[in-house]
Enzyme design. Structure first.
Site, PDB file in Angstrom:
ATOM      1  N   LYS A  65       0.832  -1.191   0.000  1.00  0.00           N
ATOM      2  CA  LYS A  65       0.000   0.000   0.000  1.00  0.00           C
ATOM      3  C   LYS A  65       0.880   1.259   0.000  1.00  0.00           C
ATOM      4  O   LYS A  65       1.874   1.343   0.741  1.00  0.00           O
ATOM      5  CB  LYS A  65      -0.904   0.020   1.231  1.00  0.00           C
ATOM      6  N   HIS A 103     -10.280  -8.571  -7.448  1.00  0.00           N
ATOM      7  CA  HIS A 103     -10.050  -7.995  -6.129  1.00  0.00           C
ATOM      8  C   HIS A 103     -10.615  -8.881  -5.021  1.00  0.00           C
ATOM      9  O   HIS A 103     -11.770  -9.305  -5.070  1.00  0.00           O
ATOM     10  CB  HIS A 103     -10.727  -6.618  -6.060  1.00  0.00           C
TER      11      HIS A 103
END
Length: 379
Positions: free
Chosen positions: A181, A312
């Site tokens: 991230k 996802h």
């Protein structure tokens, strides 16, 4: 010559809906938390649909919501579920349309179709179980394993030294890629983070980054340029998910591929993204777009456009769906959902093996029942 066997029509007899909340061991933060747009995530809401037919066939489906929307999905599902009673469970496409029209006043995307996803997945699971086939085989598999990458070890709430430990643990499990991230308010912190991780992994190991929609266009331009030397597999959600034009400009300008699509909640939205050429890797999420039926339409659009896919979340479902795509896909590894099911996925040599059990190959655990806050049976 004997007459061919006639298959008797079946009908849906009962539907059990459950609202289950899975607690996360550690509050989870990505860039949306660091920019003040969301609070850390502490639990995930799941909507389970268990469908039984008159002939005794069963199917399990689910949808989910993060941070908000779980109770709303359950209520909407409870309202429209009676529309399925008495219907032939094999007519999945027609039943998807029927459920959409049952709740037409709230639209054909977002929470309404996410509630439908639980029914749709359950009907596909039932059909595959009835045929004695894994879901991927029922649809038409291209492969029996899929490349997989880990996301759960690289969130922004995790200190960098612990991220490196998590990376090593993922590689020891046989996971074939790492996603980290980014999107912090301080761009220099992102660059330092990725520089350290790339050196730790070496130049050849697949590495992805995910900004979770937190950059504006000028920042995305600068960061995509700065990340070019790191040989990333992709840069995910550098812009707002509906900025198809902005994503298209990045995809056209930089060598590093762009990935997006996880937040889109309909076939129509994905069609617009693909029409704009706004991504190199499409990240569709079957529960978010309304289930397997619309997900397969998105795969067809992506294939016609020559794009790659990397679904996802929810690896337990997406390993089957990715296995049917003509081009080599990626599947996202999250171990978070494992307590919900009695079964586990197998990973070997950087790839996730497609289960050979009939249907999804999943059954709800006692723990999932214990985390259930509300349930209803429609008959």
């Amino acid at each position: 010559m004997s007459a061919p066997d006639v298959v008797a029509p079946d009908r849906i007899e009962t539907i059990r809906l459950s609202s289950c909340f899975l607690p996360l061991a550690t509050p989870v933060s990505d860039a949306k938390v660091l920019t003040g747009r969301q609070k850390p995530m502490t639990e995930i809401a799941f909507l389970f649909a268990e469908i039984t037919s008159a002939q005794g066939h069963r199917g399990l489906g689910l949808s989910y919501s993060k941070r908000a929307g779980g109770p709303g999905q359950f209520v909407h599902a409870r309202e429209i579920a009676p529309a399925l009673i008495g219907e032939d469970p094999n007519d999945i496409a027609r039943l998807w349309d029927k459920l959409v029209w049952a709740g037409a006043s709230v639209g054909r995307s977002g929470l309404s179709t996410q509630a439908i996803a639980a029914f749709d997945v359950a009907l596909w699971d039932m059909k595959a179980r009835r045929a004695g086939l894994p879901l991927s085989k029922l649809i038409g598999a291209q492969r029996d394993s899929v490349r997989c990458y880990n996301t759960s070890g690289g969130f922004l709430h995790t200190p960098l030294d612990q991220v490196l430990v998590n990376i090593d643990a993922s590689r020891e499990k046989g996971i074939g890629g790492i996603k980290i991230k980014v999107g912090q308010p301080d761009c220099a912190a992102d660059l330092k983070r990725i520089d350290t991780i790339r050196k730790h992994l070496g130049d050849a190991f697949p590495l992805m980054v995910d900004a979770n929609q937190q950059w504006d266009r000028p920042t995305a331009q600068r960061m995509c340029r700065a990340f070019e030397p790191y040989g990333l597999v992709w840069i995910e959600e550098p812009l707002d998910c509906y900025d198809f034009e902005g994503h298209a400009a990045l995809a056209d300008k930089f060598d590093t591929p762009i990935a997006t699509g996880e937040m889109l909640t309909s076939v129509a939205e994905h069609a617009d993204l693909i029409r704009w050429r706004g991504t190199d890797f499409v990240n569709p999420d079957a529960p978010r777009v309304g289930g397997i039926t619309p997900f397969l339409k998105i795969l067809s659009l992506a294939d016609q456009a020559g794009l790659m896919i990397a679904p996802h979340f929810f690896m337990e479902l997406h390993v089957h769906l990715a296995a049917v795509y003509p081009r080599e896909p990626w599947v996202e590894h999250f171990e978070w959902l494992e307590p919900l099911f009695n079964e586990r996925l197998e990973i070997r040599d950087g790839r996730m093996l497609v289960p050979s059990r009939p249907g999804l190959g999943l059954s709800l655990s006692d723990q999932a029942r214990a985390w259930t806050r509300d349930s209803v049976e429609i008959a």
